[in-house]
Design an enzyme around this catalytic site. Structure first.
Site, short mmCIF file in Angstrom:
data_model
loop_
_atom_site.label_atom_id
_atom_site.label_comp_id
_atom_site.label_asym_id
_atom_site.label_seq_id
_atom_site.Cartn_x
_atom_site.Cartn_y
_atom_site.Cartn_z
N GLU A 66 0.81 -1.20 0.00
CA GLU A 66 0.00 0.00 0.00
C GLU A 66 0.85 1.26 0.00
O GLU A 66 1.93 1.30 0.58
CB GLU A 66 -0.92 0.03 1.22
CG GLU A 66 -2.11 -0.90 1.14
CD GLU A 66 -1.93 -2.13 2.00
OE1 GLU A 66 -0.78 -2.40 2.39
OE2 GLU A 66 -2.93 -2.81 2.27
N CYS A 111 -2.29 4.10 10.54
CA CYS A 111 -1.00 3.53 10.96
C CYS A 111 -1.18 2.14 11.57
O CYS A 111 -2.00 1.94 12.46
CB CYS A 111 -0.36 4.47 11.97
SG CYS A 111 1.31 4.02 12.42
#
EC number: 2.1.1.192
Length: 383
Positions: free
Chosen positions: A93, A344
């Site tokens: 990603e 995150c």
């Protein structure tokens, strides 16, 4: 053809050597680099100031190939995540985070991750392979020019991406030979022209490579700390068993001799009942006492296999106040993109499960973690 080279794999020195191998003059390398990284050209026919003979050579011997985009997701808060194909069933990603005064791209350096931090969903899938320089810089190339096209910006307009953080999938310093040329391109005035202060490498603490980075490409440094003592960090960040806190802090002090900023950013994931007490914060002050630093407190992004919970807002506030009272700049990261699994720790990738339980220690078992200032250990559930 097997002998076709991807020009995204070359930094300035590599591209110069390649042009010389074709019998071309050195200035051609700079021309090529500007076409690729400043204009976003992917076809040699577009490069009108190159000699026709060079364009013909390149057409049969080289390409400009960024990882192919599998999917493109836009969060309600403007965060954008691309899932890109890096071959052999692997995907990584790349995440863009827009803010008022800057646009930050979070870039991956490995397919999967071998560090296996206990609170990170990316680590759950294990490690497949290192990305090439072209696959790393290709994420920036792809994102910058996709958004430029969407916004109608030309080569002379302001860049969309103003900051890059190596905080995606993988441990950048365990893929050093591919990461450094990518960093060099980010800084190169004939490519992306970012300042060293605007490029950040995040590491879990690979001490020897921190020392090399300080000498080779001393960009801003963030260290994934997450614990206030070795016993706790050994469990949360297993790399600590090899490079414990005393060694890590010494490496941070050495890095500051070369760094573009006069502080190290310490990242600290806030885990309920594990590392988030006032006692932990006070212990942390002793650990970082002689390292100029700032703290970025990160609310944990839960995932089913972790057995962990996010600290509540009041506990995070109390923890941060201890650091602030000691004069340490402390921020609490705003959760971004969690509706598209881009926040995150959530970069797990839509790839095959590479986890090898026999090789990955206690992941998925009950793990007892000592809690400073508490009477009992915190038990993390099965993954």
């Amino acid at each position: 053809m097997s002998d076709v080279v991807n020009l995204l794999d070359f930094d300035a020195q590599g591209l110069l050597a390649y042009c010389e191998s074709l019998g071309e003059k050195s200035f051609r390398a700079k021309q090529l680099q500007r076409w690729i990284h400043q204009s976003g050209a992917s076809e040699f026919g577009e490069m009108t100031d190159l000699a026709k003979s060079l364009r013909e050579k390149l057409a049969t011997r080289a390409n400009i190939q960024a990882p192919a985009v599998i999917s493109d997701h836009l969060s309600s808060d403007g965060t954008r995540k691309w899932l890109v194909d890096v071959g052999q069933g692997n995907a990584v990603e790349t995440v863009y985070i827009p803010e008022e005064t800057r646009g930050t791209l979070c870039v991956s350096s490995q397919a999967g991750c071998a560090v296996n931090c206990r609170f990170c969903s990316t680590g759950k899938q294990g490690f497949s392979r290192n990305l090439s320089t072209g696959e790393i810089i290709g994420q920036l190339w792809m994102a910058e020019f996709a958004m430029r096209k969407q916004l109608g910006r030309g080569p002379k307009d302001d860049r969309v991406i103003t900051n890059v953080v190596m905080m995606g999938m993988g441990e950048p310093l365990l893929n050093y030979d591919a990461v450094v040329p990518a960093l060099a391109l980010m800084l190169d005035d004939n490519a992306y022209g970012l300042s060293r202060r605007r490029v950040t490498v995040s590491t879990s603490g690979v001490v020897p490579m921190m020392d090399r980075l300080a000498r080779d490409v001393p960009v801003a440094l963030a260290v994934s700390l997450h614990a206030s003592n070795d016993a706790l960090r050994d469990v949360l960040v297993p790399l600590n068993k090899k490079y414990p806190l005393a060694e890590l802090m010494a490496a941070c002090r050495r890095y500051l001799e070369f760094a573009p900023r006069d502080f190290i950013t310490f990242e600290y994931c806030m885990l309920d009942g594990v590392n988030d007490t006032v006692e932990h914060a006070r212990e942390l002050l002793r650990v970082v006492a002689d390292v100029p630093c700032k703290f970025n407190l990160i609310p944990f992004n839960p995932f089913p296999e972790s057995g962990l919970k996010r600290s509540n807002n009041e506990q995070i506030r109390r923890f941060s106040q201890v650091l602030l009272d000691a004069g340490i700049v402390t921020t609490i990261r705003k959760t971004r993109g969690d509706d598209i699994d881009a926040a995150c720790g959530q970069l797990a990738g839509e790839v095959k499960d590479r986890t090898r339980l026999a090789e990955r220690g206690k992941f998925g078992k009950i793990v007892e973690i000592p809690v400073v200032g508490a009477d009992s250990t915190h038990r993390m559930g099965t993954a």
